[in-house]
Write an enzyme that holds these catalytic residues in place. Structure first.
Site, PDB file in Angstrom:
ATOM      1  N   TYR A   1      -3.582 -73.117  12.191  1.00 25.58           N
ATOM      2  CA  TYR A   1      -2.258 -72.954  12.803  1.00 25.58           C
ATOM      3  C   TYR A   1      -2.214 -73.674  14.149  1.00 25.58           C
ATOM      4  CZ  TYR A   1       2.065 -70.823  14.353  1.00 25.58           C
ATOM      5  OH  TYR A   1       3.353 -70.636  14.795  1.00 25.58           O
TER       6      TYR A   1
ATOM      7  N   HIS B   1       0.060 -77.197  15.225  1.00 28.15           N
ATOM      8  CA  HIS B   1       0.992 -77.241  16.350  1.00 28.15           C
ATOM      9  C   HIS B   1       0.588 -78.236  17.439  1.00 28.15           C
ATOM     10  CE1 HIS B   1       2.735 -73.858  14.287  1.00 28.15           C
ATOM     11  NE2 HIS B   1       3.826 -74.138  14.971  1.00 28.15           N
TER      12      HIS B   1
ATOM     13  N   TYR C   1      11.139 -74.107  24.423  1.00 31.13           N
ATOM     14  CA  TYR C   1      10.543 -73.392  23.292  1.00 31.13           C
ATOM     15  C   TYR C   1       9.025 -73.422  23.420  1.00 31.13           C
ATOM     16  CZ  TYR C   1       9.840 -72.076  18.348  1.00 31.13           C
ATOM     17  OH  TYR C   1       9.469 -71.450  17.177  1.00 31.13           O
TER      18      TYR C   1
ATOM     19  N   TRP D   1       9.082 -77.800   6.914  1.00 30.03           N
ATOM     20  CA  TRP D   1       8.178 -77.162   7.883  1.00 30.03           C
ATOM     21  C   TRP D   1       7.981 -75.681   7.540  1.00 30.03           C
ATOM     22  CZ3 TRP D   1       4.980 -78.882  11.588  1.00 30.03           C
ATOM     23  CH2 TRP D   1       4.471 -77.960  12.488  1.00 30.03           C
TER      24      TRP D   1
END
Length: 105
Positions: free
Chosen positions: A18, A22, A41, A76
């Site tokens: 993960y 990213h 964000y 995504w």
């Protein structure tokens, strides 16, 4: 501008992947987020898989709808869904904003 914070849970066995995903978010996904009105964000990940998301937007529901209408978001979300625990549907559908109880400017 509304501040939005949400929690999700990443599967412990998928934490490293993960994080890696990213580090290389697709450029068209980043562009779509910006066009949809997602500002400042950030995602924060604890070692036990607790994921804290934070963003600022004029209208969170409109920003989510704008993203849901994009092809890149569908791709995504499909790729990210297996990373999460306790989701019924796509990760972006599991984001439930927390109530803001304090803010210091």
């Amino acid at each position: 501008m509304r501040r939005v914070c949400f929690l999700l849970k990443v599967r412990p066995e998928r934490l490293a992947e993960y994080r890696e995903r990213h580090r290389a978010v697709w450029p068209d996904m980043l562009d779509a987020l910006r066009r949809a009105g997602w500002h400042n964000y950030s995602l924060f990940l604890r070692d036990d898989g607790l994921l804290v998301g934070y963003l600022e937007t004029a209208d969170f529901e409109a920003a989510k709808r704008a993203m849901a209408a994009t092809e890149v978001n569908a791709r995504w979300q499909a790729e990210m869904a297996p990373f999460f625990e306790d989701l019924d549907g796509r990760p972006d559908e599991g984001m439930r904003p927390l109530d803001e109880v304090f803010h210091l400017d």
